[in-house]
Design an enzyme around this catalytic site. Structure first.
Site, PDB file in Angstrom:
ATOM      1  N   GLY A  25     -20.671 -39.048  22.000  1.00  0.00           N
ATOM      2  CA  GLY A  25     -20.071 -39.329  23.308  1.00  0.00           C
ATOM      3  C   GLY A  25     -20.962 -40.005  24.335  1.00  0.00           C
ATOM      4  O   GLY A  25     -20.472 -40.767  25.164  1.00  0.00           O
TER       5      GLY A  25
ATOM      6  N   GLU B 277     -26.200 -36.526  28.590  1.00  0.00           N
ATOM      7  CA  GLU B 277     -24.933 -36.002  28.062  1.00  0.00           C
ATOM      8  C   GLU B 277     -23.740 -36.758  28.640  1.00  0.00           C
ATOM      9  O   GLU B 277     -23.822 -37.296  29.749  1.00  0.00           O
ATOM     10  CB  GLU B 277     -24.830 -34.525  28.468  1.00  0.00           C
ATOM     11  CG  GLU B 277     -24.576 -33.494  27.457  1.00  0.00           C
ATOM     12  CD  GLU B 277     -23.667 -33.706  26.276  1.00  0.00           C
ATOM     13  OE1 GLU B 277     -23.194 -34.820  25.987  1.00  0.00           O
ATOM     14  OE2 GLU B 277     -23.415 -32.702  25.611  1.00  0.00           O
TER      15      GLU B 277
ATOM     16  N   ASP C   1     -18.546 -29.321  29.539  1.00  0.00           N
ATOM     17  CA  ASP C   1     -17.233 -28.688  29.611  1.00  0.00           C
ATOM     18  C   ASP C   1     -17.479 -27.169  29.611  1.00  0.00           C
ATOM     19  O   ASP C   1     -17.815 -26.595  30.641  1.00  0.00           O
ATOM     20  CB  ASP C   1     -16.432 -29.187  28.405  1.00  0.00           C
ATOM     21  CG  ASP C   1     -14.987 -28.758  28.398  1.00  0.00           C
ATOM     22  OD1 ASP C   1     -14.429 -28.524  29.472  1.00  0.00           O
ATOM     23  OD2 ASP C   1     -14.394 -28.653  27.304  1.00  0.00           O
TER      24      ASP C   1
ATOM     25  N   GLY D 135     -20.038 -25.862  28.249  1.00  0.00           N
ATOM     26  CA  GLY D 135     -21.503 -25.751  28.340  1.00  0.00           C
ATOM     27  C   GLY D 135     -22.136 -25.303  27.030  1.00  0.00           C
ATOM     28  O   GLY D 135     -23.357 -25.233  26.929  1.00  0.00           O
TER      29      GLY D 135
ATOM     30  N   ARG E 255     -13.239 -44.513  22.697  1.00  0.00           N
ATOM     31  CA  ARG E 255     -14.634 -44.602  23.156  1.00  0.00           C
ATOM     32  C   ARG E 255     -14.911 -45.980  23.768  1.00  0.00           C
ATOM     33  O   ARG E 255     -15.831 -46.131  24.560  1.00  0.00           O
ATOM     34  CB  ARG E 255     -15.598 -44.380  21.981  1.00  0.00           C
ATOM     35  CG  ARG E 255     -15.518 -42.987  21.364  1.00  0.00           C
ATOM     36  CD  ARG E 255     -16.710 -42.763  20.445  1.00  0.00           C
ATOM     37  NE  ARG E 255     -16.525 -41.647  19.529  1.00  0.00           N
ATOM     38  CZ  ARG E 255     -16.795 -40.365  19.827  1.00  0.00           C
ATOM     39  NH1 ARG E 255     -17.242 -40.056  21.013  1.00  0.00           N
ATOM     40  NH2 ARG E 255     -16.612 -39.425  18.927  1.00  0.00           N
TER      41      ARG E 255
HETATM   42  P1  IMP Z   1     -18.842 -28.166  25.661  1.00  0.00           P
HETATM   43  O1  IMP Z   1     -19.698 -27.642  24.557  1.00  0.00           O
HETATM   44  O2  IMP Z   1     -17.537 -27.415  25.766  1.00  0.00           O
HETATM   45  O3  IMP Z   1     -19.535 -28.274  26.997  1.00  0.00           O
HETATM   46  O4  IMP Z   1     -18.346 -29.585  25.235  1.00  0.00           O
HETATM   47  C1  IMP Z   1     -19.110 -30.700  25.339  1.00  0.00           C
HETATM   48  C2  IMP Z   1     -18.669 -31.772  24.383  1.00  0.00           C
HETATM   49  O5  IMP Z   1     -17.256 -31.702  24.120  1.00  0.00           O
HETATM   50  C3  IMP Z   1     -18.911 -33.100  25.038  1.00  0.00           C
HETATM   51  O6  IMP Z   1     -20.191 -33.582  24.734  1.00  0.00           O
HETATM   52  C4  IMP Z   1     -17.773 -33.939  24.509  1.00  0.00           C
HETATM   53  O7  IMP Z   1     -18.153 -34.574  23.310  1.00  0.00           O
HETATM   54  C5  IMP Z   1     -16.644 -32.955  24.245  1.00  0.00           C
HETATM   55  N1  IMP Z   1     -15.684 -32.907  25.375  1.00  0.00           N
HETATM   56  C6  IMP Z   1     -15.557 -31.949  26.312  1.00  0.00           C
HETATM   57  N2  IMP Z   1     -14.593 -32.246  27.204  1.00  0.00           N
HETATM   58  C7  IMP Z   1     -14.107 -33.446  26.822  1.00  0.00           C
HETATM   59  C8  IMP Z   1     -13.090 -34.310  27.363  1.00  0.00           C
HETATM   60  O8  IMP Z   1     -12.424 -34.067  28.392  1.00  0.00           O
HETATM   61  N3  IMP Z   1     -12.893 -35.468  26.675  1.00  0.00           N
HETATM   62  C9  IMP Z   1     -13.589 -35.819  25.553  1.00  0.00           C
HETATM   63  N4  IMP Z   1     -14.540 -35.046  25.031  1.00  0.00           N
HETATM   64  C10 IMP Z   1     -14.792 -33.865  25.658  1.00  0.00           C
HETATM   65 MG    MG Z   2     -16.368 -35.682  21.515  1.00  0.00          MG
END
Ligand code: IMP
Ligand code: MG
Length: 183
Positions: free
Chosen positions: A52, A107, A111, A113, A173
């Protein structure tokens, strides 16, 4: 997510643009200046979390004038549709020994975390000189782990977003802006 079959289908999933190309560009120029001010010419290692953050990394590194190296790690957060399952896997590691580096993790979005939490733990254990986090997007309302970026360019509400490196089922993307996704 339903499979995409055509350009019309692709377009119809883009609900609305929430951050324009111009807004992203301006925020990155500012972030570059802030980073330059913090490190004051000391060399930095920028570590991008794939996939991402690849677009953000490409633009951010060109907004920094300090000497910097770049590195990549691949952390895969498993999603069911647009909901995180909480499973994070490091599928590709850095090639550098980071013990002599000022490291900045780059990053795309924080989201829950959980992804970043795992990456931070892993990198801290390798004793970098310093470790900071810069994120393009932050969704603080969704946080499950007590963690914040040192520099966050945009705070957004709890919407699933796509574009500028962020995907839904690997699509979108390539959009140059951040948009809200809809089925
Ligand atoms: P976390 O571990 O829940 O913080 O998620 C982080 C990862 O989830 C990010 O690096 C993204 O790749 C993916 N992600 C989280 N939210 C979104 C979103 O709204 N759109 C696309 N990818 C997301
Ligand atoms: Mg992703």
């Amino acid at each position: 997510m339903k499979k995409i079959h055509s350009q019309d289908d692709f377009q119809s999933r883009i609900k609305r643009i929430i951050i324009s190309e111009e807004e992203i560009k301006a925020a990155i120029a500012n972030a570059g200046k802030e980073i330059d001010a913090i490190y004051d010419g000391r060399p930095i290692l920028l570590v991008s979390i794939l996939k991402g953050a690849f677009v953000f990394m490409a633009d951010l590194c060109r907004a920094i004038t300090a000497p910097c190296e770049i590195g990549f790690m691949c952390a895969k957060s498993y999603y069911e549709g647009t909901v995180s399952t909480g499973i994070v896997k490091i599928t590709m590691d850095l090639e550098q020994d980071i013990s002599n580096y000022h490291v900045i993790i780059v990053e795309d979005i924080i989201d829950t975390g959980r992804t970043l939490n795992d990456v931070i733990k892993l990198l801290k254990a390798r004793n970098p000189i310093s470790l900071r986090v810069v994120t393009l997007l932050d969704k603080p309302s969704r946080r499950l782990v007590d963690l914040n970026a040192d520099l966050s360019l945009f705070t957004i509400p709890d919407h699933f977003v796509i574009g500028y490196g962020l995907d839904c089922a690997e699509y979108f993307r390539n959009l140059p802006y951040i948009a809200e996704y809809t089925e």
